[in-house]
Design an enzyme around this catalytic site. Structure first.
Site, PDB file in Angstrom:
ATOM      1  N   THR A  26      36.931  58.866  49.958  1.00 55.68           N
ATOM      2  CA  THR A  26      37.262  57.391  49.644  1.00 55.68           C
ATOM      3  C   THR A  26      36.166  56.929  47.885  1.00 55.68           C
ATOM      4  OG1 THR A  26      37.084  55.854  50.670  1.00 55.68           O
ATOM      5  CG2 THR A  26      39.694  57.163  51.095  1.00 55.68           C
ATOM      6  N   GLU A  88      34.857  47.153  61.860  1.00 58.17           N
ATOM      7  CA  GLU A  88      34.679  45.946  61.203  1.00 58.17           C
ATOM      8  C   GLU A  88      36.082  45.867  60.826  1.00 58.17           C
ATOM      9  OE1 GLU A  88      31.897  47.882  57.732  1.00 58.17           O
ATOM     10  OE2 GLU A  88      34.048  47.940  57.237  1.00 58.17           O
TER      11      GLU A  88
END
Length: 986
Positions: A26, A88
């Protein structure tokens, strides 16, 4: 951070947005585009490519997540392959639950249901990541935690990429959503900000480097160049630094619509900054309120599209009206307004380059960064037409989207004749805003006839038309309607040219004979063939580019009584030339067909007569008095034998007779031309001598005799040509040269190459006649540098010697270095001339390679290097003089002699001390690799030159003993200076 430890206090936001995503699949497209769009919208975004150095621990990321108001999580098929992303995500969910951090999921190639119930490849990767991250006994626990945060993330309101066919539109919607969530009053900018970020950062850098004073920046450019978009992007990026701010858009339109004029603008400014409705009754009251209420505030003000100095005067006319560190940005099409306000910096909006233009156009036309393969050539043709103007690229790109190739081809053909309305509407604002009809006439004349012509040449012509072109052209340049390009040529954006020509066509689209100017080939042919010209026509151009049998009747011009500009190429005209207008000021007729100018051809008002490639044998049989003629060009007239009687041309400034092979006589009356600046007789091979009167022309600056192969001498009286700067006499028959020429006060360049029978010994004779003997007692050192762009002057009596070397470390950027020694330094110089060794370059030069050549006395001889490109040179001189004598005052000139090409260049003192890149290019254009060159310095009486050194700066090293200087070691101050002196003396 656990919930219990973080719930008590909300963290200080450092970032607006944190982007969490899985790398390669991405990053290159979607995420990079999203990040760029967020940044251009002024959103402070943490993005690992931009913010995270390799090796940064996870704790740094944790702090970045905690310091971000919004977390964007981009889920992809390979997301769970990254333990980093999953860790994260845990932190993001923790921050959401602890203090309400906003989470925005984006599903890129994956369904939200897969996050809720992992399966297939997504599940396998998740389990593998847990085994990798946790020990065997804790892997199930870790897997459970990750499934939990994935499920929570899937339940946030977000964006599914597969539901949007247009990625660019999706990104725009996401950014708008983020801005809404951040609750900032950001300004909407362009959908595709190609090339915007770097330009914005340049201006932001200027703002950031400002001192405590008020900083005023102007953004200047033509209509449609992106000034407003630029200002909005800058505002979005830095407005949060200011509590008090105002962005006033479209000031020109606001003032025109609102009858209250600048009072309304003052109200808006005060209301924005004070955050309350303000009502004022007069401009005076408004300026008083601005000063009283804002003088202690640090404000950020953007004034967009200003077109009148009164607007600036009433809104920001005095810097004392605003507090320290305030920033004011002004966008305008008029540079003069910024000059009047004395802004601190002007940013000029340049056209986009070809790559940026193609990308911006492609986003609008194809919704992709590149054109479709089958439309590539058509797309590039449209981009070329747009000339780097963002407005045109956006308008035409949006117009052509989803259209067929046939449609594209039709649009391109139409644009050749009729420009796009939306683009023209924007560009025309600048034209309509011109103050008077003279400025408009100048613009329209340049549009049709003078693009690419010398500015001074055009100014002469239009002044002759009564248009006051000196100030008029300056105004057009300030308004971004004209530009001055290389070699002082007038340039204009192609779309502005088309706009001007369309204005002319509007007057009569179906009847060209009723237009003020005719330039389009078919229209001119139609008018001349059908005799439909009218008094409206002021300018006409017809270029046939060949000599044909067809010709036109002179009476086709009978009704064109206001015709002042006439350009014809290879046009045959029969009949009585008396039908041509008596208002003609510019006659440019290439291939003039007659053997002489007919008596009926009325030229009394002509300012320029340009008859290149004519059939003239005589200029005229019966002379007319051409009282206004300033430029006469009869170049390439193969049959011309004599010049006209110049007593009939009293105001002539430029005489150009290049390549007139049968010209054998220059009329003696040339000596009476008191305004003559240029004589160009290049390649007049039949010309044997010049009239004596030529040498009495005190106004002539340039004399060109190259190729006059029968001219065998110049008179010593040439010294009377006291304004002569340039003498070019290459390839003539001269066997002697008037030595007096080099004593001329004005001479700057002499080229004498290619003399038949010309002895090399002539050059020393010329040089001896030019040099002055000098002699005197005390030592000084002066280096004269001509390498680039700065002038540095140092008096060693007021500087420590240790300060010298740091100053010299940037020597390749210096224009001139001036060093003056005190008595103590002079003592330390004793004995240096007998030193056994030295380097051949100056200290501090680590990159450019300096080739050193030394000479005794006032000259240095060298060969131009063959295997490197010269970038510059440094000329250094050691001399003796009395203490009160200053070399800068006594320098007369520098002489450069090329023995290979037989050229002499003379640079006067004023030139040497203001040397620039243009001067340097003027030198090397007359040097070639292998040329033998000697440089002489000439000082007045009272100063004796002992040694001269030349340092040649090259792009790369050549095969000699010279190497770059090592990094200098720290030495006692006096030793540093001694080392520098050694490099010059030895």
């Amino acid at each position: 951070m656990s919930s219990s430890s973080s719930s008590s206090s909300k963290p200080q936001w450092i970032y607006d947005v944190f982007i969490n995503f899985r790398g390669g699949d991405t990053r290159r497209d979607f995420v990079s585009h999203l990040y760029c769009a967020l940044s251009n919208a002024g959103v402070n975004t943490f993005f690992d490519d931009e913010n995270l150095l390799k090796g940064t621990p996870l704790e740094e990321l944790t702090r970045a997540i905690e310091a971000s108001q919004i977390a964007i999580v981009v889920f992809s098929e390979t997301y769970t392959e990254s333990t980093w992303c999953l860790t994260e995500l845990e932190k993001i969910i923790d921050c959401h639950e602890s203090y309400g951090q906003i989470v925005v999921p984006i599903f890129h190639g994956i369904e939200p249901s897969i996050l809720r119930n992992p399966k297939g490849r997504f599940r396998d990767a998740l389990e593998a990541a847990a085994q990798k991250k946790y020990s065997a006994e804790h892997s199930e626990y870790g897997l459970s935690r990750w499934k939990n945060v994935l499920n929570k993330a899937a339940n946030f309101s977000g964006w599914d990429v597969k539901n949007h066919r247009n990625t660019a539109k999706l990104v725009k919607e996401i950014v708008e959503d983020i801005l809404t969530k951040l609750d900032y009053a950001l300004l909407s900018i362009t959908e595709f900000p190609v090339g915007l970020e770097s330009r914005v950062q340049e201006v932001v850098g200027i703002v950031e480097n400002q001192s405590a004073k008020v900083c005023i920046i102007g953004i200047w450019g033509m209509g449609g160049s992106g000034k407003t978009t630029m200002a909005k992007a800058i505002y979005n990026q830095i407005h949060r630094r200011f509590n008090d701010k105002s962005f006033i858009e479209n000031i020109r339109e606001v003032r025109e619509i609102d009858g209250r004029g600048n009072v309304h603008l003052q109200e808006q400014l005060l209301s924005d900054v004070l955050k309350t409705k303000v009502k004022i009754h007069s401009v005076g009251m408004g300026t008083t309120m601005i000063e009283n209420r804002l003088s202690r505030k640090k404000v950020f003000i953007v004034l967009d599209d200003v077109n009148d100095f009164g607007q600036l005067k009433d809104l920001c006319g005095n810097q004392k009206w605003f507090g320290k560190e305030s920033v004011i940005i002004i966008t305008t099409r008029d540079l003069h307004l910024l000059d009047l306000l004395k802004v601190d910096y002007v940013y000029k909006m340049e056209e986009m380059d070809k790559n940026e233009s193609l990308e911006l156009f492609s986003w609008h036309a194809f919704r992709e960064a590149k054109p479709r393969e089958d439309f590539d050539e058509l797309a590039r043709n449209v981009v070329a037409y747009c000339g780097g103007l963002p407005l045109a690229l956006e308008v035409l790109g949006s117009y052509l989207i989803e259209r067929t190739k046939k449609d594209w081809e039709s649009v391109l053909l139409k644009l050749e004749r009729i420009p796009n309305d939306k683009v023209q509407e924007k560009l025309r604002i600048s034209f309509d805003g011109l103050c008077d009809e003279m400025e408009k006439d100048i613009f329209l004349d340049v549009c049709c006839f003078f693009i690419g012509k010398d500015r001074a040449y055009v100014t002469e012509i239009l002044n002759g038309c009564g248009l006051h072109a000196d100030i008029g052209i300056t105004v057009l340049i300030e308004r971004s309607l004209l530009k001055v390009e290389k070699n002082n040529k007038l340039g204009m954006h192609q779309l502005l040219r088309d706009m001007g020509r369309e204005i002319i066509c509007e007057s009569s689209r179906k009847d060209p004979g009723k237009r003020s100017r005719l330039w389009f080939h078919e229209d001119v042919l139609d008018v001349l063939t059908k005799n439909t010209g009218t008094e409206t026509i002021e300018g006409l151009a017809l270029k046939l580019h060949f000599i044909g049998k067809d010709c036109f009747k002179a009476y086709a011009f009978e009704e064109m009584k206001r015709l002042r500009l006439l350009q014809l190429d290879h046009v045959q005209l029969t009949g009585n030339y008396g039908y041509l207008s008596k208002q003609l000021r510019w006659i440019c007729w290439q291939g003039f067909p007659s053997k002489y100018i007919p008596k009926s051809f009325y030229l009394d008002g002509a300012v320029v007569i340009d008859l290149k490639h004519s059939n003239l044998q005589l200029f005229w049989k019966e002379p007319q008095v051409l009282g206004w003629l300033k430029i006469l060009n009869l170049s390439h007239s193969k049959y011309l034998t004599v010049t006209p009687d110049f007593s009939k041309l009293p105001k002539l400034e430029k005489l150009i007779l290049k390549d007139c092979p049968r010209l054998c006589k220059v009329h003696k009356s040339i000596g009476g031309l008191r305004n003559l600046l240029l004589i160009n007789l290049k390649d007049c091979k039949s010309l044997e001598n010049l009239p004596k009167g030529v040498y009495k022309l005190k106004s002539v600056k340039t004399l060109i005799l190259s190729g006059c192969s029968k001219i065998d001498k110049l008179e010593e009286d040439i010294v009377q040509m006291e304004s002569l700067i340039t003498l070019i006499a290459e390839n003539t028959a001269m066997k002697q040269v008037p030595f007096s020429i080099v004593k001329s006060k004005s001479i700057g360049y002499i080229s004498l190459c290619g003399f038949e029978g010309f002895s090399r010994n002539v050059f020393p004779s010329i040089i001896r006649s030019w040099m002055s003997p000098t002699m005197n007692p005390l030592s000084y050192v002066r280096p004269f540098c001509s390498t680039s762009s700065y002038l540095v002057s140092m008096d060693m009596r007021s500087y420590n010697l240790g300060d010298l070397e740091p100053m010299l470390s940037g020597l390749s950027n210096l224009r001139s270095v001036l060093v003056q020694c005190d008595r103590e330094s002079q003592v330390s110089m004793q004995g240096l001339a007998t030193s056994d060794s030295c380097d051949a370059f100056l200290p501090g030069d680590n990159d450019p390679f300096w080739l050193a050549h030394m000479g005794e006395g006032n000259s240095v001889y060298f060969t131009v290097p063959e295997d490197c490109r010269m970038k510059g040179m440094t000329l250094c001189v050691v001399y003796l003089s009395a203490p009160e004598i200053t070399a800068t005052e006594y320098l007369i000139s520098v002489l450069m002699v090329n023995y290979t090409r037989y050229t002499i260049q003379v640079f006067k003192r004023e030139t040497v001390f203001s040397f620039n890149d243009v001067d340097w290019q003027g030198i090397i254009s007359h040097w070639s690799p292998g040329d033998k060159v000697e440089i002489f310095v000439n000082f007045g009486n009272g100063l004796e030159v002992k040694k001269t050194a030349i340092y040649l700066m090259c792009d790369e090293s050549i095969d000699k003993e010279h190497n770059p200087s090592p990094e200098p070691k720290k030495e006692p101050k006096k030793n540093v200076f001694e080392r520098f002196i050694k490099k010059i003396l030895i």
